[in-house]
Design an enzyme around this catalytic site. Sequence first.
Site, PDB file in Angstrom:
ATOM      1  N   ASN A  95       0.810  -1.261   0.084  1.00 43.18           N
ATOM      2  CA  ASN A  95      -0.274   0.167  -0.170  1.00 43.18           C
ATOM      3  C   ASN A  95       0.726   1.536  -0.214  1.00 43.18           C
ATOM      4  OD1 ASN A  95      -2.135  -1.652  -0.308  1.00 43.18           O
ATOM      5  ND2 ASN A  95      -3.000  -1.124   1.961  1.00 43.18           N
ATOM      6  N   VAL A 118      -7.671   6.864   3.302  1.00 41.48           N
ATOM      7  CA  VAL A 118      -8.274   5.836   3.745  1.00 41.48           C
ATOM      8  C   VAL A 118      -7.359   4.727   3.883  1.00 41.48           C
ATOM      9  CG1 VAL A 118     -10.524   4.571   3.648  1.00 41.48           C
ATOM     10  CG2 VAL A 118     -10.486   7.071   3.039  1.00 41.48           C
ATOM     11  N   HIS A 175      -5.130   4.028  14.169  1.00 41.98           N
ATOM     12  CA  HIS A 175      -5.942   3.296  13.836  1.00 41.98           C
ATOM     13  C   HIS A 175      -5.640   1.977  13.593  1.00 41.98           C
ATOM     14  CE1 HIS A 175      -9.332   2.253  11.373  1.00 41.98           C
ATOM     15  NE2 HIS A 175      -8.890   2.156  10.235  1.00 41.98           N
TER      16      HIS A 175
HETATM   17  P1  NAI Z   1     -10.909  -3.058  -2.451  1.00 37.05           P
HETATM   18  O1  NAI Z   1      -9.996  -4.196  -2.924  1.00 37.05           O
HETATM   19  O2  NAI Z   1     -12.448  -3.363  -2.688  1.00 37.05           O
HETATM   20  O3  NAI Z   1     -10.784  -1.711  -3.318  1.00 37.05           O
HETATM   21  C1  NAI Z   1      -9.195  -1.238  -3.589  1.00 37.05           C
HETATM   22  C2  NAI Z   1      -9.226  -0.840  -4.991  1.00 37.05           C
HETATM   23  O4  NAI Z   1      -8.012  -0.118  -5.346  1.00 37.05           O
HETATM   24  C3  NAI Z   1      -9.403  -1.813  -6.071  1.00 37.05           C
HETATM   25  O5  NAI Z   1     -10.559  -1.618  -7.003  1.00 37.05           O
HETATM   26  C4  NAI Z   1      -8.004  -1.835  -6.887  1.00 37.05           C
HETATM   27  O6  NAI Z   1      -8.054  -1.905  -8.140  1.00 37.05           O
HETATM   28  C5  NAI Z   1      -7.671  -0.304  -6.555  1.00 37.05           C
HETATM   29  N1  NAI Z   1      -6.266   0.002  -6.724  1.00 37.05           N
HETATM   30  C6  NAI Z   1      -5.363  -0.694  -6.160  1.00 37.05           C
HETATM   31  N2  NAI Z   1      -4.048   0.138  -6.895  1.00 37.05           N
HETATM   32  C7  NAI Z   1      -4.302   1.028  -7.317  1.00 37.05           C
HETATM   33  C8  NAI Z   1      -3.664   2.205  -7.872  1.00 37.05           C
HETATM   34  N3  NAI Z   1      -2.436   2.303  -7.882  1.00 37.05           N
HETATM   35  N4  NAI Z   1      -4.394   3.104  -8.588  1.00 37.05           N
HETATM   36  C9  NAI Z   1      -5.796   3.052  -8.399  1.00 37.05           C
HETATM   37  N5  NAI Z   1      -6.613   2.183  -7.911  1.00 37.05           N
HETATM   38  C10 NAI Z   1      -5.812   1.297  -7.401  1.00 37.05           C
HETATM   39  O7  NAI Z   1     -10.397  -2.542  -1.029  1.00 37.05           O
HETATM   40  P2  NAI Z   1     -11.429  -1.833   0.029  1.00 37.05           P
HETATM   41  O8  NAI Z   1     -12.139  -2.416   0.843  1.00 37.05           O
HETATM   42  O9  NAI Z   1     -12.150  -0.720  -0.803  1.00 37.05           O
HETATM   43  O10 NAI Z   1     -10.339  -1.152   0.911  1.00 37.05           O
HETATM   44  C11 NAI Z   1      -9.323   0.102   0.294  1.00 37.05           C
HETATM   45  C12 NAI Z   1      -8.333   0.310   1.384  1.00 37.05           C
HETATM   46  O11 NAI Z   1      -9.192   1.000   2.599  1.00 37.05           O
HETATM   47  C13 NAI Z   1      -7.536  -0.923   2.074  1.00 37.05           C
HETATM   48  O12 NAI Z   1      -6.362  -0.434   2.260  1.00 37.05           O
HETATM   49  C14 NAI Z   1      -8.261  -1.138   3.313  1.00 37.05           C
HETATM   50  O13 NAI Z   1      -7.495  -1.661   4.356  1.00 37.05           O
HETATM   51  C15 NAI Z   1      -8.467   0.321   3.731  1.00 37.05           C
HETATM   52  N6  NAI Z   1      -9.639   0.518   4.686  1.00 37.05           N
HETATM   53  C16 NAI Z   1      -9.356   1.621   5.754  1.00 37.05           C
HETATM   54  C17 NAI Z   1     -10.336   2.104   6.545  1.00 37.05           C
HETATM   55  C18 NAI Z   1     -10.114   3.146   7.537  1.00 37.05           C
HETATM   56  O14 NAI Z   1     -10.759   3.265   8.621  1.00 37.05           O
HETATM   57  N7  NAI Z   1      -9.133   3.656   7.308  1.00 37.05           N
HETATM   58  C19 NAI Z   1     -11.426   1.242   6.687  1.00 37.05           C
HETATM   59  C20 NAI Z   1     -11.637   0.369   5.540  1.00 37.05           C
HETATM   60  C21 NAI Z   1     -10.888  -0.241   4.600  1.00 37.05           C
END
Ligand code: NAI
Length: 308
Positions: A95, A118, A175
Amino acid sequence: MKITVVGAGAVGATCADNIARKELAEELILLDIKEGFAEGKSIDMMQTAALLGFDTKIKGVTNDYAATAGSEVVVITSGLPRKPGMTREELIGTNANIVKGVTENILKYSPDTIIIVVSNPMDTMNYLTLKTSGLPKNRILGMGGALDSSRFKYYLSQELGCSPADLNAVVIGGHGDTTMIPLIQHATWNSIPVSQLLSKEQQDKVVAATMVGGATLTGLIGTSAWYAPGAGTAAMVESIVRDEKKLISSGVYLDGEYGQKDISLVVPVIIGKNGAEKILDFKLSEAEQGAFNKSADAVRNMNAVLTD
Ligand code: NAI
């Protein structure tokens, strides 16, 4: 108002859906690296406009940063989510590369934007974005406290049998399952301290459930949650766009507040049109400050991985 959400996955799409329903932007760009993915999600969402009655134009793009030009707010959700049994911290390597690259690309087209990070591990990703972007610290916010505080209110409401919306309760610190600090001694229900309404055992139960709230859902769903993370992020966007000056626990760069420097941690922040407008730096008890310092140590160790 133009807003971009990077990452059209579970959290990004839910956040975009909330932004559109609330009509926070005239133009909303959803960007993903996966070919056609953001386009598909955007068309699906636009096909709810007639049903839900919103007027936001949502456009999905594959890695086309020119389309994001002039965004006033950018939300970064791109990156791997955790699977059952994983910690947020285990996501750091992959990430960090994603978030750094995305930040650089975004700034080419929106150099004065406000960024909400996020992607996990959020405290470190937010710090990385601060360092990569060179933007003033008020323009970079991490989402985590909005979610954790809402989870805290949910668990409190379960014990009290009340509406979560009637509660005042905040989570600060990191977090992460072991770094977040639900401030139970400061939580109130209609101005009454919850510590006067719940037994010590109930209070401990609520705090413990809040801290593993994300892991509990990951265990049940098989991947991390998206409704509350998406809503938490949209609440921060709304406070910026409507200049609401709401107090929302958020990841911000600390420069002496709460006794910490050169680190991003979650603290109560007034969010308005300039982003993080004021950090509420209130006196913690000795035990709370001790826990905050421990969280800072853990997050600082994680940040060190970035330069290893
Ligand atoms: P997800 O896998 O459903 O979506 C992530 C998206 O990012 C995917 O569609 C992927 O193709 C895209 N992606 C990957 N590399 C990329 C790049 N270089 N450029 C553009 N898009 C790219 O994952 P989800 O569930 O949406 O989670 C996303 C992130 O948010 C994770 O790291 C998760 O741990 C984090 N998260 C953080 C929370 C918080 O409270 N801060 C709460 C829930 C999730």
